[in-house]
Design a protein around this motif. Structure first.
Motif, mmCIF file in Angstrom:
data_model
loop_
_atom_site.group_PDB
_atom_site.id
_atom_site.type_symbol
_atom_site.label_atom_id
_atom_site.label_comp_id
_atom_site.label_asym_id
_atom_site.label_seq_id
_atom_site.Cartn_x
_atom_site.Cartn_y
_atom_site.Cartn_z
ATOM 1 N N PRO A 63 36.500 88.951 93.771
ATOM 2 C CA PRO A 63 34.987 88.981 94.138
ATOM 3 C C PRO A 63 34.468 88.031 92.999
ATOM 4 O O PRO A 63 34.621 87.878 91.889
ATOM 5 N N SER A 64 33.124 87.628 93.676
ATOM 6 C CA SER A 64 32.164 86.819 92.661
ATOM 7 C C SER A 64 30.657 87.053 92.891
ATOM 8 O O SER A 64 30.443 87.308 94.231
ATOM 9 N N MET A 65 30.192 87.334 91.689
ATOM 10 C CA MET A 65 28.749 87.706 91.888
ATOM 11 C C MET A 65 27.809 86.433 91.632
ATOM 12 O O MET A 65 26.856 86.449 91.618
ATOM 13 N N GLN A 76 27.540 83.725 93.323
ATOM 14 C CA GLN A 76 27.138 83.122 94.575
ATOM 15 C C GLN A 76 25.701 83.567 95.092
ATOM 16 O O GLN A 76 25.235 84.777 94.822
ATOM 17 N N VAL A 127 24.198 87.603 96.910
ATOM 18 C CA VAL A 127 25.018 88.588 97.150
ATOM 19 C C VAL A 127 24.595 90.108 96.775
ATOM 20 O O VAL A 127 23.797 90.075 95.851
ATOM 21 N N ASP A 128 25.351 91.031 97.162
ATOM 22 C CA ASP A 128 24.798 92.441 96.844
ATOM 23 C C ASP A 128 25.837 92.817 95.793
ATOM 24 O O ASP A 128 26.878 92.911 96.108
ATOM 25 N N GLN A 129 25.025 92.798 94.691
ATOM 26 C CA GLN A 129 25.784 93.362 93.524
ATOM 27 C C GLN A 129 26.468 94.496 93.326
ATOM 28 O O GLN A 129 27.571 94.685 92.918
ATOM 29 N N GLU A 130 25.996 95.659 93.950
ATOM 30 C CA GLU A 130 26.659 96.800 94.171
ATOM 31 C C GLU A 130 27.783 96.673 94.905
ATOM 32 O O GLU A 130 29.091 97.053 94.595
ATOM 33 N N ILE A 155 29.562 93.754 95.322
ATOM 34 C CA ILE A 155 30.458 93.218 94.554
ATOM 35 C C ILE A 155 31.118 94.259 93.640
ATOM 36 O O ILE A 155 32.452 93.925 93.232
ATOM 37 N N MET A 156 30.634 94.819 92.687
ATOM 38 C CA MET A 156 30.976 95.879 91.688
ATOM 39 C C MET A 156 31.939 96.736 92.349
ATOM 40 O O MET A 156 33.160 96.896 91.805
ATOM 41 N N TYR A 200 35.236 94.690 92.866
ATOM 42 C CA TYR A 200 35.838 94.573 91.608
ATOM 43 C C TYR A 200 36.719 95.899 91.248
ATOM 44 O O TYR A 200 37.931 95.765 91.016
#
Length: 192
Positions: free
Chosen positions: A58-60, A62, A65-68, A70-71, A74
């Protein structure tokens, strides 16, 4: 600069031969995971990775993106770094030419550096120590970063680090033997 061309060409040939032996052996590929159904996987990848480039998932990094989320991806895994290129011949001669040019440029820069560090006369041992320690430092920095920051698996990282260390040291041995530095002028004794 002309006195560096022939030693650099010889060093490039040595690196090219080492690379041929190393990469055609099964040793580094023991660190890879075999895949079944490669043709089906390639079709799926072509529809997912639609253009050549580096993909991080996954990549933040971009937009929007919804950071939570994406975390969470990860933590769930897998984490993928994919280098995608267009199709080409498996043993494309242009790749070998580019590889040799790369080795030559590296050898030429190493030769230039040796003439700067050892502008005065020095022994083969001093040059070899410098080259081997520099090679170790470069490989440690580059591949240590891959292990730590990118999570590249240890097996593949160690094999590629080994290959690069030996390639740089072999080139350094050739250059240390072939490049002659100026003799240190003897100081005249002081008059009494």
């Amino acid at each position: 600069m002309n006195k560096l061309i022939v030693p650099s060409l010889v060093a490039a040939v040595v690196m090219f031969l080492w690379g041929s032996v190393f990469w055609m052996s099964p040793l580094p590929y023991g660190a890879t995971v075999p895949l079944e159904n490669q043709a089906q996987l390639q079709t799926k990848m072509a529809s997912t990775f639609t253009q050549p480039g580096t993909y991080l998932f996954p990549s933040m990094m971009q937009p929007d993106v919804d950071q939570e989320a994406i975390m969470a991806l990860y933590e769930q895994g897998p984490i993928v770094i994919a280098q995608v290129t267009s199709g080409r011949a498996a043993f494309d001669p242009i790749v070998f030419v580019k590889g040799f040019i790369h080795y030559f440029v590296v050898a030429l820069l190493m030769a230039w550096l040796l003439t700067r560090v050892f502008a005065q006369s020095s022994t083969f041992r001093e040059k070899f120590d410098f080259v081997s320690k520099t090679a170790f430092l470069l490989v440690l920095f580059t591949h240590g970063s891959e292990l730590i920051w990118w999570g590249i698996p240890v097996g593949w990282t160690l094999w590629t680090a080994f290959y690069e260390f030996i390639a740089i040291v072999l080139a350094g041995v050739v250059l240390a033997k072939m490049i002659k530095t100026d003799a240190v002028p003897e100081e005249a004794p002081e008059a009494a």
